[in-house]
Design a protein around this motif. Structure first.
Motif, PDB file in Angstrom:
ATOM      1  N   VAL A 192       0.854  -1.196   0.000  1.00 24.00           N
ATOM      2  CA  VAL A 192       0.000   0.000   0.000  1.00 24.00           C
ATOM      3  C   VAL A 192       0.890   1.246   0.000  1.00 24.00           C
ATOM      4  O   VAL A 192       1.683   1.442   0.926  1.00 24.00           O
ATOM      5  N   TYR A 193       0.757   2.034  -1.038  1.00 26.84           N
ATOM      6  CA  TYR A 193       1.548   3.260  -1.188  1.00 26.84           C
ATOM      7  C   TYR A 193       0.606   4.452  -1.168  1.00 26.84           C
ATOM      8  O   TYR A 193      -0.450   4.414  -1.794  1.00 26.84           O
ATOM      9  N   VAL A 194       0.987   5.501  -0.484  1.00 27.08           N
ATOM     10  CA  VAL A 194       0.228   6.751  -0.580  1.00 27.08           C
ATOM     11  C   VAL A 194       0.950   7.675  -1.560  1.00 27.08           C
ATOM     12  O   VAL A 194       2.187   7.775  -1.523  1.00 27.08           O
ATOM     13  N   LEU A 195       0.197   8.278  -2.430  1.00 23.53           N
ATOM     14  CA  LEU A 195       0.728   9.266  -3.376  1.00 23.53           C
ATOM     15  C   LEU A 195       0.216  10.642  -2.981  1.00 23.53           C
ATOM     16  O   LEU A 195      -0.901  10.762  -2.466  1.00 23.53           O
ATOM     17  N   VAL A 196       0.984  11.677  -3.249  1.00 24.81           N
ATOM     18  CA  VAL A 196       0.394  13.016  -3.177  1.00 24.81           C
ATOM     19  C   VAL A 196      -0.283  13.256  -4.516  1.00 24.81           C
ATOM     20  O   VAL A 196       0.289  12.974  -5.566  1.00 24.81           O
ATOM     21  N   ALA A 197      -1.534  13.753  -4.473  1.00 27.51           N
ATOM     22  CA  ALA A 197      -2.299  13.798  -5.713  1.00 27.51           C
ATOM     23  C   ALA A 197      -3.287  14.957  -5.745  1.00 27.51           C
ATOM     24  O   ALA A 197      -4.504  14.757  -5.786  1.00 27.51           O
ATOM     25  N   PRO A 198      -2.773  16.190  -5.724  1.00 29.58           N
ATOM     26  CA  PRO A 198      -3.674  17.325  -5.935  1.00 29.58           C
ATOM     27  C   PRO A 198      -4.383  17.122  -7.279  1.00 29.58           C
ATOM     28  O   PRO A 198      -3.764  16.642  -8.224  1.00 29.58           O
ATOM     29  N   THR A 199      -5.687  17.439  -7.340  1.00 28.82           N
ATOM     30  CA  THR A 199      -6.430  17.025  -8.541  1.00 28.82           C
ATOM     31  C   THR A 199      -5.869  17.639  -9.804  1.00 28.82           C
ATOM     32  O   THR A 199      -5.844  16.986 -10.834  1.00 28.82           O
ATOM     33  N   GLY A 200      -5.387  18.893  -9.726  1.00 26.27           N
ATOM     34  CA  GLY A 200      -4.792  19.492 -10.917  1.00 26.27           C
ATOM     35  C   GLY A 200      -4.793  21.000 -10.808  1.00 26.27           C
ATOM     36  O   GLY A 200      -5.363  21.557  -9.860  1.00 26.27           O
ATOM     37  N   ILE A 201      -4.172  21.643 -11.766  1.00 24.27           N
ATOM     38  CA  ILE A 201      -4.024  23.101 -11.699  1.00 24.27           C
ATOM     39  C   ILE A 201      -5.382  23.805 -11.657  1.00 24.27           C
ATOM     40  O   ILE A 201      -5.482  24.926 -11.169  1.00 24.27           O
ATOM     41  N   GLN A 202      -6.410  23.146 -12.167  1.00 17.86           N
ATOM     42  CA  GLN A 202      -7.706  23.820 -12.274  1.00 17.86           C
ATOM     43  C   GLN A 202      -8.350  24.098 -10.916  1.00 17.86           C
ATOM     44  O   GLN A 202      -9.164  25.008 -10.796  1.00 17.86           O
ATOM     45  N   LEU A 203      -7.971  23.342  -9.894  1.00 19.28           N
ATOM     46  CA  LEU A 203      -8.640  23.504  -8.593  1.00 19.28           C
ATOM     47  C   LEU A 203      -7.656  23.534  -7.421  1.00 19.28           C
ATOM     48  O   LEU A 203      -8.076  23.354  -6.268  1.00 19.28           O
ATOM     49  N   CYS A 204      -6.392  23.761  -7.709  1.00 21.32           N
ATOM     50  CA  CYS A 204      -5.412  23.725  -6.625  1.00 21.32           C
ATOM     51  C   CYS A 204      -4.547  24.984  -6.634  1.00 21.32           C
ATOM     52  O   CYS A 204      -4.096  25.434  -7.688  1.00 21.32           O
ATOM     53  N   SER A 205      -4.261  25.483  -5.447  1.00 22.89           N
ATOM     54  CA  SER A 205      -3.367  26.643  -5.308  1.00 22.89           C
ATOM     55  C   SER A 205      -1.917  26.172  -5.370  1.00 22.89           C
ATOM     56  O   SER A 205      -1.616  24.993  -5.157  1.00 22.89           O
ATOM     57  N   ASP A 206      -1.023  27.104  -5.627  1.00 23.35           N
ATOM     58  CA  ASP A 206       0.401  26.782  -5.590  1.00 23.35           C
ATOM     59  C   ASP A 206       0.815  26.289  -4.207  1.00 23.35           C
ATOM     60  O   ASP A 206       1.680  25.410  -4.085  1.00 23.35           O
ATOM     61  N   ALA A 207       0.187  26.859  -3.170  1.00 22.99           N
ATOM     62  CA  ALA A 207       0.536  26.438  -1.803  1.00 22.99           C
ATOM     63  C   ALA A 207       0.235  24.950  -1.607  1.00 22.99           C
ATOM     64  O   ALA A 207       0.988  24.221  -0.947  1.00 22.99           O
ATOM     65  N   LEU A 208      -0.854  24.489  -2.184  1.00 20.47           N
ATOM     66  CA  LEU A 208      -1.188  23.071  -2.049  1.00 20.47           C
ATOM     67  C   LEU A 208      -0.155  22.207  -2.782  1.00 20.47           C
ATOM     68  O   LEU A 208       0.332  21.196  -2.248  1.00 20.47           O
ATOM     69  N   PHE A 209       0.177  22.615  -3.997  1.00 18.74           N
ATOM     70  CA  PHE A 209       1.223  21.879  -4.721  1.00 18.74           C
ATOM     71  C   PHE A 209       2.528  21.856  -3.920  1.00 18.74           C
ATOM     72  O   PHE A 209       3.181  20.825  -3.781  1.00 18.74           O
ATOM     73  N   GLN A 210       2.904  23.016  -3.375  1.00 21.88           N
ATOM     74  CA  GLN A 210       4.160  23.109  -2.619  1.00 21.88           C
ATOM     75  C   GLN A 210       4.163  22.179  -1.422  1.00 21.88           C
ATOM     76  O   GLN A 210       5.146  21.463  -1.166  1.00 21.88           O
ATOM     77  N   GLY A 211       3.059  22.177  -0.698  1.00 20.09           N
ATOM     78  CA  GLY A 211       2.961  21.290   0.472  1.00 20.09           C
ATOM     79  C   GLY A 211       3.103  19.830   0.053  1.00 20.09           C
ATOM     80  O   GLY A 211       3.736  19.022   0.744  1.00 20.09           O
ATOM     81  N   CYS A 212       2.520  19.490  -1.096  1.00 19.05           N
ATOM     82  CA  CYS A 212       2.605  18.112  -1.596  1.00 19.05           C
ATOM     83  C   CYS A 212       4.042  17.765  -1.997  1.00 19.05           C
ATOM     84  O   CYS A 212       4.523  16.654  -1.751  1.00 19.05           O
ATOM     85  N   ILE A 213       4.725  18.725  -2.607  1.00 16.65           N
ATOM     86  CA  ILE A 213       6.124  18.491  -2.992  1.00 16.65           C
ATOM     87  C   ILE A 213       6.961  18.195  -1.738  1.00 16.65           C
ATOM     88  O   ILE A 213       7.777  17.273  -1.713  1.00 16.65           O
ATOM     89  N   GLU A 214       6.708  18.973  -0.681  1.00 13.22           N
ATOM     90  CA  GLU A 214       7.475  18.747   0.550  1.00 13.22           C
ATOM     91  C   GLU A 214       7.228  17.357   1.132  1.00 13.22           C
ATOM     92  O   GLU A 214       8.164  16.641   1.497  1.00 13.22           O
ATOM     93  N   LEU A 215       5.943  16.975   1.182  1.00 11.93           N
ATOM     94  CA  LEU A 215       5.621  15.629   1.665  1.00 11.93           C
ATOM     95  C   LEU A 215       6.288  14.567   0.800  1.00 11.93           C
ATOM     96  O   LEU A 215       6.848  13.587   1.308  1.00 11.93           O
ATOM     97  N   SER A 216       6.187  14.762  -0.500  1.00 14.41           N
ATOM     98  CA  SER A 216       6.750  13.799  -1.449  1.00 14.41           C
ATOM     99  C   SER A 216       8.251  13.660  -1.243  1.00 14.41           C
ATOM    100  O   SER A 216       8.796  12.542  -1.226  1.00 14.41           O
ATOM    101  N   ASP A 217       8.924  14.778  -1.050  1.00 10.83           N
ATOM    102  CA  ASP A 217      10.373  14.730  -0.850  1.00 10.83           C
ATOM    103  C   ASP A 217      10.733  14.075   0.481  1.00 10.83           C
ATOM    104  O   ASP A 217      11.661  13.284   0.568  1.00 10.83           O
ATOM    105  N   HIS A 218       9.960  14.406   1.490  1.00  8.09           N
ATOM    106  CA  HIS A 218      10.268  13.895   2.830  1.00  8.09           C
ATOM    107  C   HIS A 218      10.073  12.385   2.919  1.00  8.09           C
ATOM    108  O   HIS A 218      10.874  11.675   3.545  1.00  8.09           O
ATOM    109  N   TYR A 219       9.010  11.887   2.308  1.00  5.05           N
ATOM    110  CA  TYR A 219       8.690  10.451   2.443  1.00  5.05           C
ATOM    111  C   TYR A 219       8.952   9.654   1.162  1.00  5.05           C
ATOM    112  O   TYR A 219       8.561   8.502   1.067  1.00  5.05           O
ATOM    113  N   ASN A 220       9.561  10.271   0.169  1.00  3.03           N
ATOM    114  CA  ASN A 220       9.805   9.603  -1.111  1.00  3.03           C
ATOM    115  C   ASN A 220       8.500   9.092  -1.744  1.00  3.03           C
ATOM    116  O   ASN A 220       8.426   7.963  -2.230  1.00  3.03           O
ATOM    117  N   LEU A 221       7.478   9.919  -1.679  1.00  5.19           N
ATOM    118  CA  LEU A 221       6.175   9.541  -2.250  1.00  5.19           C
ATOM    119  C   LEU A 221       6.120   9.925  -3.726  1.00  5.19           C
ATOM    120  O   LEU A 221       6.671  10.958  -4.133  1.00  5.19           O
TER     121      LEU A 221
END
Lengths: 474, 474
Positions: A192-221
């Motif tokens: 079981v793997y968790v992915l960061v998956a903001p739905t897309g540019i149409q409904l997400c702020s840059d802050a949300l993308f940034q937070g996801c990038i940080e999580l992804s980097d921290h946990y290798n997601l």
């Protein structure tokens, strides 16, 4: 698990070979013409052995609405989808099982579930899907579908000032939720793997993308998102950023070798270069792209540019099935009409490579799965070549990919565990699932989506369509 | 045959109704909420009853080569097809059975077999197909595939003088053969119809078309042909006639309300007007049009112009299946990418209408079949709505058309005779068929087509493709 598949047909450079395959400690230990039997012997005679495919983009709970939403484009379709989305984690559990069954019986061993969360029951939603996937035994990549802007923002304004309600959950709360999901459910050792998956540019702020990038980097997601599925999203990106969505995602650092992007229909040649350069993966969902009128993703261009590609069914309300072999067939032959030079067309063997290895690579797991090779995880599918749908005997892979296989999957192993045998799922009671799905639903037509009704006139105007609202689509 | 289907779901204007359907003398005698049982009672509970669909264009013997021909355009594909075409009437018998089984199990009750004839065994070929279709009980429309020009003439010359061999059979001999076929096999009372079916303008003289028109008028036979499947054929028509193929066919009188034309991919708006005016039918074969890179037939334009449309699987070497529901699904959703205005998109109910009524109309039998109506022939299909692939319950027709039904056909009646029950064909032994198809074939790859090799360079030059021949397509 230790076993030996005997005398299975596998593809080799100059055709096919009959081989034995030893599996030890859940991995492929040896592939050769005549091997001694270790563990249980499995008869592979008249069967084709391939690496498991990846259903690289779906939304499992859409199964509750399959066959139901009228033929309308994404922006209206999604309004109706959300008006009637299931609200009970139990339903999510059942539709995750259903999605897994159909994926397994069409050659998939992994599923990427871009999971729609029930408002207020987000963690329960994820827990329900995880429970289903662990029970059935498919390898699951769960990307909780998050956003921080409300649905109406997904339609271009056309220069018109529009009021939007605030989204139900703040960016911070959404990122906290993702942190909790990772803590609770990310467990590669158990498949079981968790992915960061903001739905897309149409409904997400840059802050949300940034937070996801940080999580992804921290946990290798791995990172996942929808990207430029429709022309409307292409317009919206220009309104929002003054550049293409791909340029923007590159600028904020979302693109990477562990980023997979669903759809990618409306990309320019410059955008394609960016995907190649950042080693991002395109997930091709041909059926929903047709069903929603989104267009044909330029897959031949991606392949020529060296962009990694994989196949997805997309959610069952925009397909309306989870048959991976159907998605692979259509996702392969569809592109023959986009390029007169047939030397560029996808061959059946390339399709297999895209479905298995391309899928693995898009999940940053090309070292572990996606091909028949020693030391790789035993994610294997054995196809019965005596199925009427694969006869007369010709080229096994040609029949599988270009034909319409019916009941052709004999066995499936995920991480060395056999979870389909003799064409039946062995880990759950499919008959009980069938009954539950029947009892919890009813035949319905002509439901009216309030939101669709509210936004249709604006959508038509922004997209340059003549005025007029159609009554009843069925 | 006399029987009563009880409590089946049928589509009605405002949704679905639960009805009983009485069948007497092979025709629908009554449809109503509560009818007395006449003859055998058939349980229709949780099942959807629809009129049988028409597989309106196929070539049954291509089944021997399905999955095998590499992804190349029609003109090269057909060269390979004919290099390896089956030469025994026994094979034709088996592939006709196979085609019928797959058609029946995907909702078809009629098949239009544009039958490739074995040179020197033409009448035996037709006899073999007729025997198969009568045994299994599907309604068969057999159009012996005739031509009077040799294959290389089907490629535009590009202004270059080219030598062509004479075709193996003269125009007169071919028409005499057609006369014999009509005399021997045309028997509507037994569900076997002969069609005149010159392959198309690319390989047929006007004299052959004229002879077919005369036969058609004399015996009231339907007319069939391929039409403008590829861009190369569009070029060829201009070379040959100095006008479009449609204009030419109109001029020589081939177009009529009983003419059905397979493919119709490359037609102008003026051509479409001619089809509407002559009341000709377009047979849409979406899968082979993709597979061969032919293009997307402008089906939404046909529908808007009032041209009758039906669906076909096309031969199994260019599809590579005979699953009619697959052809209907793709043939419906494919067009959503051709018109931004979704008000024009095909709804699932329209798809059913095209597949059943459109098919009947294209065979000049709209009075006898193609809808659930009193006095129509009992060509009926009962779908099991408890199949996992049709769950959860939503809109039954939406699930059937947009989904990927698996083992969903419960029963099929053709002309009142039940030939599928409990999902199994009852009239032939399908297990024996499976064994025969297996034993008479072998897994093969990398065969080399001599003709393809000979014509590829010329084809690439005429089509403006860069020089170079690809070695091995698989």
């Amino acid at each position: 698990m230790t076993f030996t598949i005997q005398q299975a047909l596998i593809p080799v450079d100059d055709g096919y070979a009959n081989v034995d395959v030893q599996i030890q400690d859940n991995a492929i230990a040896a592939i050769d013409a005549n091997l001694e039997v270790v563990g249980t012997a499995v008869d592979g005679k008249n069967k084709l052995l391939l690496p498991g495919f990846v259903n690289a983009h779906t939304h499992s709970s859409e199964m509750w609405q399959r066959g139901l939403i009228p033929p309308v484009p994404l922006e209206l379709w999604i309004a109706e989808l959300y008006d009637f989305t299931p609200l009970e984690p139990d339903q999510v559990y059942l539709s995750a099982l259903g999605t897994a069954v159909e994926t397994l019986l069409s050659g998939g061993t992994s599923v990427v579930d871009h999971l729609v969360l029930i408002p207020g029951k987000e963690i329960e939603t994820i827990a329900a899907a995880v429970r289903a996937y662990k029970e059935i035994g498919i390898c699951a990549f769960i990307g909780p579908l998050i956003q921080d802007e409300t649905l109406t923002r997904g339609i271009p304004t056309g220069g018109k000032e529009t009021e939007h309600e605030a989204y139900i959950r703040s960016t911070e709360a959404t990122l906290a939720l993702m942190q909790e999901a990772v803590d609770k459910f990310h467990n590669p050792a158990e498949g079981v793997y968790v992915l960061v998956a903001p739905t897309g540019i149409q409904l997400c702020s840059d802050a949300l993308f940034q937070g996801c990038i940080e999580l992804s980097d921290h946990y290798n997601l791995c990172r996942h998102a929808h990207l430029l599925e429709t022309k409307a999203q292409q317009f919206l990106a220009q309104e929002k950023y003054g550049c293409s969505a791909v340029e923007h995602l590159k600028r904020i650092g979302y693109l990477s070798p562990r980023t997979s992007l669903a759809h990618c229909v409306h990309l320019s040649d410059a955008d394609i270069e960016i995907l190649a350069e950042t080693q991002s993966t395109v997930v091709h969902n041909p059926l929903s792209n047709l069903r929603l009128g989104s267009g044909i993703a330029p897959i031949l261009k991606y392949l020529q540019a060296g962009v990694n590609v994989s196949f997805g069914c997309d959610g069952a309300a925009s397909n309306d099935s989870q048959d991976l072999l159907e998605a692979i067939k259509i996702g392969s032959i569809l592109h023959n009409i986009t390029d007169l030079d047939y030397h560029h067309w996808i061959t059946p063997r390339q399709s297999v490579e895209i479905a298995a290895f391309g899928g693995a690579k898009g999940l940053n797991l090309a070292d572990e799965m996606g091909s028949l090779a020693v030391d790789k995880k035993a994610d294997l599918v054995l196809y019965d070549l005596t199925s009427l749908s694969l006869l007369p005997r010709t080229d096994p892979i040609g029949l599988l990919i270009l034909g319409r296989p019916a009941q052709a999957v004999d066995s499936v192993w995920v991480n060395g565990k056999r979870i389909v045998a003799d064409g039946k799922v062995t880990t759950i009671n499919v008959e009980d699932l069938r009954k539950e799905l029947f009892e919890r639903s009813e035949w319905a037509t002509n439901r009216q989506s309030k939101t669709l009704g509210e936004i249709e006139a604006h959508y038509r105007s922004v997209m340059g369509l003549p005025e007029g609202v159609k009554k009843g689509y069925s």
